[in-house]
Motif scaffolding. Structure first.
Motif, PDB file in Angstrom:
ATOM      1  N   ALA A  94       0.758  -1.239  -0.166  1.00 25.53           N
ATOM      2  CA  ALA A  94       0.207  -0.249  -0.136  1.00 25.53           C
ATOM      3  C   ALA A  94       0.850   1.412   0.036  1.00 25.53           C
ATOM      4  CB  ALA A  94      -1.330   0.174   1.308  1.00 25.53           C
ATOM      5  N   MET A  95       2.146   0.843   0.042  1.00 27.52           N
ATOM      6  CA  MET A  95       3.330   2.072   0.176  1.00 27.52           C
ATOM      7  C   MET A  95       2.684   3.645   1.600  1.00 27.52           C
ATOM      8  SD  MET A  95       4.967   1.782  -2.481  1.00 27.52           S
ATOM      9  CE  MET A  95       5.926   3.001  -3.176  1.00 27.52           C
ATOM     10  N   GLN A  96       2.776   2.444   2.453  1.00 22.63           N
ATOM     11  CA  GLN A  96       2.374   3.242   3.465  1.00 22.63           C
ATOM     12  C   GLN A  96       3.390   2.767   4.947  1.00 22.63           C
ATOM     13  OE1 GLN A  96      -2.231   1.804   4.404  1.00 22.63           O
ATOM     14  NE2 GLN A  96      -2.708   3.466   3.946  1.00 22.63           N
ATOM     15  N   VAL A  97       3.136   3.920   6.042  1.00 29.15           N
ATOM     16  CA  VAL A  97       3.882   3.622   6.994  1.00 29.15           C
ATOM     17  C   VAL A  97       4.215   4.418   8.018  1.00 29.15           C
ATOM     18  CG1 VAL A  97       5.744   5.823   6.368  1.00 29.15           C
ATOM     19  CG2 VAL A  97       6.970   3.808   7.301  1.00 29.15           C
ATOM     20  N   THR A  98       4.089   3.182   8.977  1.00 30.91           N
ATOM     21  CA  THR A  98       3.277   4.101  10.327  1.00 30.91           C
ATOM     22  C   THR A  98       4.896   3.998  11.219  1.00 30.91           C
ATOM     23  OG1 THR A  98       1.090   2.880  10.382  1.00 30.91           O
ATOM     24  CG2 THR A  98       2.606   3.692  12.079  1.00 30.91           C
ATOM     25  N   VAL A  99       4.479   5.011  12.021  1.00 35.05           N
ATOM     26  CA  VAL A  99       6.569   5.202  12.820  1.00 35.05           C
ATOM     27  C   VAL A  99       5.533   5.489  14.503  1.00 35.05           C
ATOM     28  CG1 VAL A  99       8.078   5.988  12.896  1.00 35.05           C
ATOM     29  CG2 VAL A  99       7.662   5.593  10.918  1.00 35.05           C
ATOM     30  N   LYS A 100       6.464   4.576  15.564  1.00 37.61           N
ATOM     31  CA  LYS A 100       6.176   5.687  16.418  1.00 37.61           C
ATOM     32  C   LYS A 100       7.288   6.053  17.203  1.00 37.61           C
ATOM     33  CE  LYS A 100       2.058   2.302  16.958  1.00 37.61           C
ATOM     34  NZ  LYS A 100       1.587   0.832  17.717  1.00 37.61           N
ATOM     35  N   VAL A 101       7.286   6.846  18.105  1.00 34.90           N
ATOM     36  CA  VAL A 101       8.521   6.980  18.567  1.00 34.90           C
ATOM     37  C   VAL A 101       7.708   7.889  19.657  1.00 34.90           C
ATOM     38  CG1 VAL A 101       9.611   7.883  15.912  1.00 34.90           C
ATOM     39  CG2 VAL A 101       8.867   9.662  18.099  1.00 34.90           C
ATOM     40  N   THR A 102       9.047   7.249  20.567  1.00 31.08           N
ATOM     41  CA  THR A 102       9.067   8.534  22.321  1.00 31.08           C
ATOM     42  C   THR A 102      10.373   9.952  22.579  1.00 31.08           C
ATOM     43  OG1 THR A 102       7.757   6.546  22.660  1.00 31.08           O
ATOM     44  CG2 THR A 102       8.680   7.849  24.014  1.00 31.08           C
ATOM     45  N   ILE A 103       9.860  10.189  22.914  1.00 33.22           N
ATOM     46  CA  ILE A 103      10.795  11.201  23.670  1.00 33.22           C
ATOM     47  C   ILE A 103      10.499  11.832  25.085  1.00 33.22           C
ATOM     48  CG2 ILE A 103      11.031  13.875  23.163  1.00 33.22           C
ATOM     49  CD1 ILE A 103       9.528  13.436  20.956  1.00 33.22           C
ATOM     50  N   ASP A 104      11.437  11.012  26.141  1.00 36.39           N
ATOM     51  CA  ASP A 104      11.233  11.817  27.561  1.00 36.39           C
ATOM     52  C   ASP A 104      11.088  12.592  27.945  1.00 36.39           C
ATOM     53  OD1 ASP A 104      12.154   8.952  27.242  1.00 36.39           O
ATOM     54  OD2 ASP A 104      14.235   9.176  27.748  1.00 36.39           O
ATOM     55  N   LEU A 129       6.551  18.312  29.279  1.00 37.71           N
ATOM     56  CA  LEU A 129       5.785  16.890  29.583  1.00 37.71           C
ATOM     57  C   LEU A 129       6.368  15.913  28.946  1.00 37.71           C
ATOM     58  CD1 LEU A 129       4.830  19.383  25.909  1.00 37.71           C
ATOM     59  CD2 LEU A 129       3.811  19.595  27.651  1.00 37.71           C
ATOM     60  N   THR A 130       6.574  15.405  30.375  1.00 42.60           N
ATOM     61  CA  THR A 130       6.766  14.347  30.409  1.00 42.60           C
ATOM     62  C   THR A 130       6.241  13.006  29.655  1.00 42.60           C
ATOM     63  OG1 THR A 130       7.104  14.871  32.538  1.00 42.60           O
ATOM     64  CG2 THR A 130       7.585  12.569  32.049  1.00 42.60           C
ATOM     65  N   THR A 131       7.449  12.114  29.069  1.00 45.73           N
ATOM     66  CA  THR A 131       7.375  11.103  27.908  1.00 45.73           C
ATOM     67  C   THR A 131       6.513  11.383  26.880  1.00 45.73           C
ATOM     68  OG1 THR A 131       7.211   9.620  29.863  1.00 45.73           O
ATOM     69  CG2 THR A 131       6.809   8.682  27.925  1.00 45.73           C
ATOM     70  N   ALA A 132       6.762  11.533  26.033  1.00 46.43           N
ATOM     71  CA  ALA A 132       5.437  11.934  24.456  1.00 46.43           C
ATOM     72  C   ALA A 132       6.136  11.014  23.384  1.00 46.43           C
ATOM     73  CB  ALA A 132       6.018  13.221  24.015  1.00 46.43           C
ATOM     74  N   HIS A 133       4.728  10.650  23.242  1.00 45.74           N
ATOM     75  CA  HIS A 133       4.547   9.439  21.937  1.00 45.74           C
ATOM     76  C   HIS A 133       4.176  10.084  20.969  1.00 45.74           C
ATOM     77  CE1 HIS A 133       5.028   6.153  24.881  1.00 45.74           C
ATOM     78  NE2 HIS A 133       3.672   7.166  26.021  1.00 45.74           N
ATOM     79  N   VAL A 134       4.693   9.592  19.758  1.00 49.10           N
ATOM     80  CA  VAL A 134       4.441  10.279  18.443  1.00 49.10           C
ATOM     81  C   VAL A 134       3.973   9.339  17.539  1.00 49.10           C
ATOM     82  CG1 VAL A 134       5.332  11.908  17.037  1.00 49.10           C
ATOM     83  CG2 VAL A 134       5.699  12.294  19.278  1.00 49.10           C
ATOM     84  N   ILE A 135       3.198   9.527  16.878  1.00 56.09           N
ATOM     85  CA  ILE A 135       2.727   8.161  15.873  1.00 56.09           C
ATOM     86  C   ILE A 135       2.655   8.952  14.715  1.00 56.09           C
ATOM     87  CG2 ILE A 135       1.284   6.445  15.314  1.00 56.09           C
ATOM     88  CD1 ILE A 135       0.258   6.292  18.370  1.00 56.09           C
ATOM     89  N   GLY A 136       2.573   7.760  13.552  1.00 56.32           N
ATOM     90  CA  GLY A 136       3.153   9.181  12.344  1.00 56.32           C
ATOM     91  C   GLY A 136       2.822   8.018  11.497  1.00 56.32           C
ATOM     92  N   HIS A 137       1.875   8.534  10.141  1.00 50.26           N
ATOM     93  CA  HIS A 137       1.154   7.629   9.324  1.00 50.26           C
ATOM     94  C   HIS A 137       1.507   8.414   8.060  1.00 50.26           C
ATOM     95  CE1 HIS A 137      -0.702   4.988  12.013  1.00 50.26           C
ATOM     96  NE2 HIS A 137      -1.573   6.555  12.886  1.00 50.26           N
ATOM     97  N   GLY A 138       2.370   7.993   6.991  1.00 50.64           N
ATOM     98  CA  GLY A 138       2.440   8.410   5.687  1.00 50.64           C
ATOM     99  C   GLY A 138       2.151   8.144   4.366  1.00 50.64           C
ATOM    100  N   LYS A 139       2.059   8.602   3.212  1.00 50.69           N
ATOM    101  CA  LYS A 139       1.905   7.552   2.457  1.00 50.69           C
ATOM    102  C   LYS A 139       2.451   8.002   1.059  1.00 50.69           C
ATOM    103  CE  LYS A 139      -1.946   5.908  -0.181  1.00 50.69           C
ATOM    104  NZ  LYS A 139      -2.447   4.282  -0.370  1.00 50.69           N
ATOM    105  N   LEU A 140       3.067   6.873   0.407  1.00 45.81           N
ATOM    106  CA  LEU A 140       3.900   7.578  -1.074  1.00 45.81           C
ATOM    107  C   LEU A 140       3.062   7.016  -2.239  1.00 45.81           C
ATOM    108  CD1 LEU A 140       7.326   6.518  -0.222  1.00 45.81           C
ATOM    109  CD2 LEU A 140       6.936   8.504  -0.265  1.00 45.81           C
TER     110      LEU A 140
END
Length: 416
Positions: A94-104, A129-140
């Motif tokens: 599907a040319m899609q990507v999901t990324v989960k990252v954490t910033i302490d 802002l303690t323990t931030a969770h970033v979720i990204g969805h992208g598409k090509l």
């Protein structure tokens, strides 16, 4: 977010060498080496070359409550570049990507002014802002011109805890203590869209600038992954693996014996993608899950079955196999000093139908062969393909020195 950035960084290898603001040349190979060195760390934080503004300036804000008004000026968010990659899931189909990252820890710093009917205070403020969770969805997507381009990258940020520190509140601090908790939520909700918009714009622009350097153009009706599989089919034919000779097989017990020989299979190069193909990164290990299958396979073989030592019947037969499916799960540590590993390989063979030549089916020995040979042939084909394939793939993977291969190929990137 990060998955598309990494794709963009790889795509940059197709471009001419970029230059920095001072005009000095930044070689693509040096950028790749920086990423390789980064993942040798036991706790890799951030990513070399990722275009994230840190600190990121925030526009002035104003909030009124009761008889008080607070303004926030000269604010900025710190720590956006200090992320850890928790998980990257890429759907190549599907040319899609999901990324989960954490910033302490994310910190918002600036100056505030608190005004009321009778008093005024101002000073520095700090929001943690303690323990931030970033979720990204992208598409090509493939554009009409055949050029790969990144569409909008949708992201969200959630935090586990918010704490505040306002200097010089004085007497006003005790009066508005109950309101301060809501101020933290207000500030986070206010800066969140701005952060997401800026990061989305910066990342999408960076990825697309890199993708413009790819000379390959793709038909917008054919996913690039399917084009790669088409090239693999051609390779199988060129290497002489279609038709494929299966090793002879002998089976016997106290009563029954069977020999199957001269087995040839045709159609192995007809394989195509079955379901999704995923590339995931978890705990600093990249995993590729590939599932392919063939159309109907055709084959011929010689056979001979016997009962005891007195009765036997030889013959030849043609047969068809509804399909052959192969699922491969391989992984590579992001620390490229380690070798890749074949974690799993599964083969699934469809229904086998045999058409016997020679003796008629009225012969009870041949009737026995009609019932028994398809199962024996199934075992013979799977055994002939699965075990040697697993062994050979792992031997090849063990022989790879990924770090050395990269060093050999990196200079080529600078010359492109």
């Amino acid at each position: 977010m990060l998955g598309l950035l990494l794709l963009g960084a790889l795509a940059a290898a197709q471009q001419g060498p970029p230059t920095d603001g001072a005009g000095a040349e930044r070689r693509v190979s040096d950028q790749v080496r920086a990423v390789i060195a980064h993942y040798r760390s036991a706790d890799p934080v951030g990513m070399p070359g990722v275009p994230v503004d840190d600190p990121m300036p925030i526009p002035d804000m104003r909030q009124s409550f009761s008889f008080n008004t607070m303004t926030f000026k000269n604010s900025s968010v710190h720590g956006l570049s200090k992320f850890r990659v928790d998980h990257v899931e890429t759907d190549l189909t599907a040319m899609q990507v999901t990324v989960k990252v954490t910033i302490d820890l994310l910190q918002m710093k600036g100056q505030y002014t608190l005004s009321s009917l009778f008093t005024r205070s101002s000073g520095d403020f700090l929001v943690n802002l303690t323990t931030a969770h970033v979720i990204g969805h992208g598409k090509l997507q493939v554009q009409r011109s055949g050029q790969l381009q990144a569409e909008d990258i949708n992201m969200d940020i959630v935090v586990e805890d918010i704490s505040l520190d306002f200097q010089n509140l004085g007497f006003m601090g005790s009066l508005i203590q109950g309101i301060l908790n809501s101020i933290g939520t207000f500030l986070f909700d206010s800066i969140k869209p701005f952060i997401l918009q800026q990061v989305n714009t910066n990342i999408r622009g960076e990825v697309n600038r890199n993708l413009l350097g790819i000379p390959q153009r793709f038909p917008n009706s054919i996913p690039p992954l399917d084009m790669a599989i088409a090239e693999a089919r051609r390779y199988v034919r060129d290497q002489g693996y279609d038709p494929y000779r299966v090793e002879d097989y002998h089976y016997s017990n106290l009563v029954f014996s069977a020999d199957i020989s001269h087995v040839w299979l045709s159609g192995l190069a007809s394989f195509h993608r079955v379901g999704d193909v995923s590339v995931n990164v978890t705990r600093s290990r990249l995993r590729v899950d590939l599932h392919v299958g063939t159309g109907v396979l055709e084959g011929r073989c010689h056979w001979e079955v016997g009962l005891g030592a007195v009765l036997s019947r030889p013959g030849t037969t043609s047969f068809t196999v509804d399909y052959l499916q192969v699922r491969v799960l391989a992984s590579q540590p992001l620390d490229v000093r380690n070798t890749p590993v074949l974690e799993d390989l599964q083969l699934e063979l469809g229904n086998i139908q045999m058409r016997f030549d020679g003796a008629g089916t009225a012969d009870y020995v041949v009737e026995l062969a009609v019932n028994v040979l398809p199962n024996l042939l199934r075992y013979q084909i799977v055994n002939a393909l699965e075990k040697p394939l697993k062994k050979r793939i792992q031997e090849v993977l063990d022989s790879l020195d990924i770090e050395e291969i990269l060093e050999e190929k990196l200079p080529q990137l600078d010359r492109l």
